[in-house]
Design an enzyme around this catalytic site. Structure first.
Site, PDB file in Angstrom:
ATOM      1  N   SER A  28       6.017 -40.943  34.209  1.00 19.80           N
ATOM      2  CA  SER A  28       7.212 -40.185  33.801  1.00 19.80           C
ATOM      3  C   SER A  28       8.228 -40.009  34.929  1.00 19.80           C
ATOM      4  O   SER A  28       8.854 -38.952  35.058  1.00 19.80           O
ATOM      5  CB  SER A  28       6.809 -38.812  33.209  1.00 19.80           C
ATOM      6  N   GLY A  64       7.686 -46.907  34.200  1.00 15.80           N
ATOM      7  CA  GLY A  64       7.496 -47.517  32.888  1.00 15.80           C
ATOM      8  C   GLY A  64       8.756 -47.385  32.047  1.00 15.80           C
ATOM      9  O   GLY A  64       9.729 -48.123  32.225  1.00 15.80           O
ATOM     10  N   GLY A  65       8.765 -46.405  31.137  1.00 17.24           N
ATOM     11  CA  GLY A  65       9.852 -46.245  30.161  1.00 17.24           C
ATOM     12  C   GLY A  65      11.245 -46.296  30.762  1.00 17.24           C
ATOM     13  O   GLY A  65      12.137 -46.964  30.223  1.00 17.24           O
ATOM     14  N   TRP A  74       7.724 -53.211  32.549  1.00 20.00           N
ATOM     15  CA  TRP A  74       8.346 -53.228  31.214  1.00 20.00           C
ATOM     16  C   TRP A  74       7.308 -53.180  30.089  1.00 20.00           C
ATOM     17  O   TRP A  74       7.664 -53.060  28.933  1.00 20.00           O
ATOM     18  CB  TRP A  74       9.220 -54.474  31.064  1.00 20.00           C
ATOM     19  N   LYS A  75       6.047 -53.327  30.452  1.00 23.14           N
ATOM     20  CA  LYS A  75       4.964 -53.340  29.452  1.00 23.14           C
ATOM     21  C   LYS A  75       5.291 -54.357  28.347  1.00 23.14           C
ATOM     22  O   LYS A  75       5.919 -55.380  28.642  1.00 23.14           O
ATOM     23  CB  LYS A  75       4.715 -51.923  28.926  1.00 23.14           C
ATOM     24  N   GLU A  80      -3.683 -48.893  31.168  1.00 20.04           N
ATOM     25  CA  GLU A  80      -3.717 -49.469  29.808  1.00 20.04           C
ATOM     26  C   GLU A  80      -4.643 -50.687  29.770  1.00 20.04           C
ATOM     27  O   GLU A  80      -5.317 -50.929  28.766  1.00 20.04           O
ATOM     28  CB  GLU A  80      -2.280 -49.815  29.371  1.00 20.04           C
ATOM     29  N   HIS A 116      -3.935 -51.661  35.683  1.00 22.22           N
ATOM     30  CA  HIS A 116      -3.168 -50.583  35.043  1.00 22.22           C
ATOM     31  C   HIS A 116      -4.086 -49.834  34.079  1.00 22.22           C
ATOM     32  O   HIS A 116      -4.979 -50.427  33.466  1.00 22.22           O
ATOM     33  CB  HIS A 116      -1.964 -51.183  34.292  1.00 22.22           C
ATOM     34  N   GLU A 174      -1.278 -43.394  39.350  1.00 21.88           N
ATOM     35  CA  GLU A 174      -0.692 -43.055  38.049  1.00 21.88           C
ATOM     36  C   GLU A 174      -1.683 -42.170  37.276  1.00 21.88           C
ATOM     37  O   GLU A 174      -2.577 -42.687  36.604  1.00 21.88           O
ATOM     38  CB  GLU A 174      -0.428 -44.327  37.235  1.00 21.88           C
ATOM     39  N   GLY A 205       3.943 -41.798  30.289  1.00 23.35           N
ATOM     40  CA  GLY A 205       4.605 -41.782  28.990  1.00 23.35           C
ATOM     41  C   GLY A 205       4.595 -40.430  28.303  1.00 23.35           C
ATOM     42  O   GLY A 205       4.735 -40.338  27.085  1.00 23.35           O
TER      43      GLY A 205
HETATM   44  P1  13P Z   1       6.096 -44.119  32.297  1.00 22.46           P
HETATM   45  O1  13P Z   1       7.071 -44.213  33.443  1.00 22.46           O
HETATM   46  O2  13P Z   1       6.675 -44.523  30.993  1.00 22.46           O
HETATM   47  O3  13P Z   1       5.423 -42.776  32.275  1.00 22.46           O
HETATM   48  O4  13P Z   1       4.946 -45.211  32.583  1.00 22.46           O
HETATM   49  C1  13P Z   1       4.317 -45.235  33.814  1.00 22.46           C
HETATM   50  C2  13P Z   1       3.550 -46.485  33.906  1.00 22.46           C
HETATM   51  O5  13P Z   1       2.550 -46.669  33.234  1.00 22.46           O
HETATM   52  C3  13P Z   1       4.050 -47.525  34.824  1.00 22.46           C
HETATM   53  O6  13P Z   1       3.094 -48.500  35.053  1.00 22.46           O
END
Ligand code: 13P
Length: 251
Positions: A210, A231-232, A10-11, A96, A94, A164, A170
Site C-alpha cells: 500500500s 503494486g496498485g 504490475w502483477k 502471491e 512474492h 512486504e 492491497g
Molecule cells: P500494493 O502496493 O498494491 O499494496 O502491492 C504491493 C505488492 O504486492 C508489490 O509487490
C-alpha cells in the site's frame, strides 16, 4: 551510499498495448530523475515490446517471476535462461507466488541462485501474515523465512530484499514507517551477522504494501529503507512517478 530503488510490480494487469503505453508514460514523466533506480515489472508477454520501446531510456525492466531451470518439460513456465539479457531484475518469492501457487522457501532459494547465475538481480520478497504479526514474533519469523529463501546464495552483494507484510498488500493499510524500519533494521543486522558488513552495506531493502505518493516519503526517510516495491499505485503513471520523485534527495 546505496542508490534509492523504486520497483513497480504490475502483477497480472495490462495487455501489451496498454503496457507499452504505460511504460512510455512512466519513462517520460521520470526521465529527469537520475538519482533513483527505476524499474517496472510488467507481465512476461510485454517484456520484449517494452524493452524495445524503452531503449535508450533510464527506466529498467524486471520480471515478476522466473523458473530456475534453463529449459525443459515445465508447461507454462518462463525460464531464467529466456529472461537472461531481457531483464536486469526479477521478483522472486512474492507472497502471491508463495500463497496462491504454493512456492516453498526451497523453491524461492533455487530461483535466487538461478537469477544470480544469469546476472539478474533477485528481489527476494518476505513478510509475515496478520496472525504472525499478532503472535509478537514477526521479526524472527521473517528472518527465518529470509534465510531459508537465501539458502545456497553465494552473491550477497547484489541482493535486494523486499519486506512486504501480507496484511499491508492491497489493503490501503500500509505498515507504519516505524514498524517497517524495525523489521528492516533487523534484516540488515542479520545479513551483516551472516555475510559481513560489506554485504550489509550493499543490501538494498525495499518496503512494499500500500505504498502511495502520500506515504512514500515517510518510508524513504527511514535509515534502513532504500526504496519501495509498489503494486496498485504503479499502474498509474502519474502516481508511480510521484512515488519515484519522493525517493530523490532523501538524507
Ligand atoms: P500494493 O502496493 O498494491 O499494496 O502491492 C504491493 C505488492 O504486492 C508489490 O509487490
Amino acid at each position: 551510499m546505496r542508490m534509492p530503488l523504486v520497483v513497480g510490480n504490475w502483477k497480472m494487469n495490462t495487455n501489451v498495448e496498454q503496457a507499452v503505453g504505460l511504460a512510455k508514460e512512466v519513462s517520460d514523466l521520470t526521465h529527469a530523475i537520475d538519482q533513483v533506480t527505476k524499474v517496472i515489472c510488467p507481465p512476461y508477454v510485454s517484456l520484449e515490446p517494452i524493452k524495445k520501446a524503452l531503449a535508450g531510456t533510464k527506466l529498467h525492466v524486471g520480471a515478476q517471476n522466473l523458473h530456475p531451470e534453463p529449459s525443459g518439460a515445465f508447461t507454462g513456465e518462463v525460464s531464467v535462461h529466456m529472461l537472461s539479457g531481457l531483464v536486469e531484475f526479477a521478483i522472486v518469492g512474492h507472497s502471491e507466488r508463495r500463497n496462491i501457487f504454493g512456492e516453498s522457501d526451497d523453491t524461492v532459494a533455487s530461483k535466487v541462485i538461478a537469477a544470480a547465475a544469469h546476472k539478474i538481480r533477485p528481489i527476494v520478497c518476505v513478510g509475515e501474515s496478520t496472525n504472525q504479526r499478532d503472535s509478537g514474533n514477526a521479526i524472527d519469523l521473517v528472518k527465518q523465512q529470509l534465510f531459508a529463501s537465501l539458502n545456497g546464495c553465494q552473491d550477497w552483494t547484489r541482493l535486494i530484499v523486499a519486506y512486504e507484510p501480507l496484511w499491508a498488500i492491497g489493503t490501503d493499510k500500509a505498515a507504519s514507517p516505524e514498524i517497517a524500519q524495525e523489521m528492516m533494521g533487523s534484516i540488515r543486522k542479520a545479513i551483516v551477522s551472516k555475510a559481513g558488513s560489506r554485504a550489509g552495506e550493499a543490501l538494498t531493502l525495499l518496503y512494499g504494501g500500500s505504498v502511495k505518493s502520500g506515504n512514500a516519503r515517510s518510508f524513504f526517510e527511514q535509515q534502513d529503507i532504500d526504496g519501495a516495491l509498489v503494486g496498485g499505485s504503479s499502474l498509474s503513471a502519474v502516481e508511480f512517478s510521484e512515488i519515484i520523485k519522493r525517493a530523490e534527495h532523501v538524507d
